[in-house]
Design an enzyme around this catalytic site. Structure first.
Site, PDB file in Angstrom:
ATOM      1  N   CYS A 199       0.925  -1.249   0.022  1.00 57.33           N
ATOM      2  CA  CYS A 199      -0.035   0.075  -0.093  1.00 57.33           C
ATOM      3  C   CYS A 199       1.024   1.352   0.094  1.00 57.33           C
ATOM      4  O   CYS A 199       1.524   1.511  -1.129  1.00 57.33           O
ATOM      5  CB  CYS A 199      -0.919  -0.030   1.075  1.00 57.33           C
ATOM      6  SG  CYS A 199      -2.610   0.899   0.761  1.00 57.33           S
TER       7      CYS A 199
ATOM      8  N   HIS B 272      -3.292  -5.129   1.812  1.00 57.48           N
ATOM      9  CA  HIS B 272      -2.488  -5.575   2.924  1.00 57.48           C
ATOM     10  C   HIS B 272      -2.257  -7.099   3.324  1.00 57.48           C
ATOM     11  O   HIS B 272      -3.145  -7.521   4.349  1.00 57.48           O
ATOM     12  CB  HIS B 272      -2.970  -4.573   4.166  1.00 57.48           C
ATOM     13  CG  HIS B 272      -2.971  -3.142   3.987  1.00 57.48           C
ATOM     14  ND1 HIS B 272      -1.810  -2.608   4.404  1.00 57.48           N
ATOM     15  CD2 HIS B 272      -3.635  -2.291   3.340  1.00 57.48           C
ATOM     16  CE1 HIS B 272      -1.875  -1.416   4.208  1.00 57.48           C
ATOM     17  NE2 HIS B 272      -3.139  -0.976   3.593  1.00 57.48           N
TER      18      HIS B 272
ATOM     19  N   GLU C 256      -0.378  -8.560   5.344  1.00 63.10           N
ATOM     20  CA  GLU C 256      -0.003  -8.559   6.900  1.00 63.10           C
ATOM     21  C   GLU C 256      -1.297  -8.102   7.777  1.00 63.10           C
ATOM     22  O   GLU C 256      -1.135  -8.389   8.881  1.00 63.10           O
ATOM     23  CB  GLU C 256       1.071  -7.185   7.262  1.00 63.10           C
ATOM     24  CG  GLU C 256       0.334  -5.963   7.309  1.00 63.10           C
ATOM     25  CD  GLU C 256       0.249  -5.035   5.987  1.00 63.10           C
ATOM     26  OE1 GLU C 256       0.082  -5.690   4.863  1.00 63.10           O
ATOM     27  OE2 GLU C 256      -0.089  -4.014   5.973  1.00 63.10           O
TER      28      GLU C 256
HETATM   29  N1  GLN Z   1      -3.898   6.441   1.251  1.00 56.21           N
HETATM   30  C1  GLN Z   1      -2.248   6.125   1.498  1.00 56.21           C
HETATM   31  C2  GLN Z   1      -1.328   7.093   1.184  1.00 56.21           C
HETATM   32  O1  GLN Z   1      -1.873   7.616   0.212  1.00 56.21           O
HETATM   33  C3  GLN Z   1      -2.139   4.758   1.501  1.00 56.21           C
HETATM   34  C4  GLN Z   1      -2.909   3.785   2.374  1.00 56.21           C
HETATM   35  C5  GLN Z   1      -2.442   2.499   3.026  1.00 56.21           C
HETATM   36  O2  GLN Z   1      -1.257   2.326   3.113  1.00 56.21           O
HETATM   37  N2  GLN Z   1      -3.424   1.582   3.473  1.00 56.21           N
HETATM   38  O3  GLN Z   1      -0.016   6.824   1.613  1.00 56.21           O
END
Ligand code: GLN
Length: 192
Positions: free
Chosen positions: A86, A167, A169
């Protein structure tokens, strides 16, 4: 003994720690988790995890100690395997470690967070529970795709750098962490 570096500035760090420990127990490998807070912590790691969280906060937190510039230099020079989830995937894309563009918070408000089965094409993984939290979206790079939510690419593997917009994890399924350790193991065996 493998040393797994975990970027500690912000985000879902404990969850990655648990997942990588479970994967290590499953493989019966000894690991040390190195908590990365400043660039001098990075030398000598065998694998790297970049957790999800808030990429802007991570960059701000990194400024005083220049953690990320140290990380990118190390990854480029050593080719260690990397698992970025992410916000970690956002940083990999923005710093040119994968050849794919990325759009932050791309799923819009009502779909800010959701779970869905995804398709995966990586060793023995063919499906996975995708947990998406204010997830980004890859804008290109589908040539190296390894995971899909419908038609949408949600995972990329380029050389040994893996960027996932979900994710793993946050599930009990540590197969992506197994992949990371197996990559690190095969590299250290080659070096001997
Ligand atoms: N929206 C977050 C960002 O732009 C990422 C979201 C996440 O890691 N769950 O950094």
């Amino acid at each position: 003994m493998l040393t797994v570096g975990l970027a500690m500035l912000q985000g879902a760090r404990n969850e990655h720690m648990h997942a990588i420990l479970k994967a290590a127990a499953d493989l019966n490998v000894e690991i040390e988790i190195r908590e990365l807070r400043k660039s001098s912590d990075v030398a000598g790691i065998d694998a790297l995890i970049l957790p999800g969280g808030e990429s802007t906060a991570m960059k701000i937190a990194s400024r005083s100690e220049e953690l990320y510039s140290g990380i990118w230099e190390n990854v480029r020079n050593t080719n260690i395997p990397v698992l970025g989830t992410c916000a970690g995937a956002i940083l990999l894309s923005q710093n040119g470690l994968i050849n794919a563009g990325i759009e932050r918070n791309a799923f819009g408000r009502q779909r800010e967070s959701f779970q869905s089965d995804i398709e995966v094409n990586l060793e023995e993984i063919s499906t996975f529970q995708g947990v998406f939290i204010r997830a980004p979206r890859f804008t290109d790079g589908s040539g190296n795709a390894i995971a899909w939510l419908g038609d949408e690419v949600v995972g990329i593997l380029e050389r040994n750098v893996m960027a996932l917009t979900f994710h793993p994890e946050l599930t009990d399924d540590f197969r992506f962490h197994l992949w990371l350790l197996n990559e690190a193991l095969s590299r250290t065996e080659h070096d001997q």
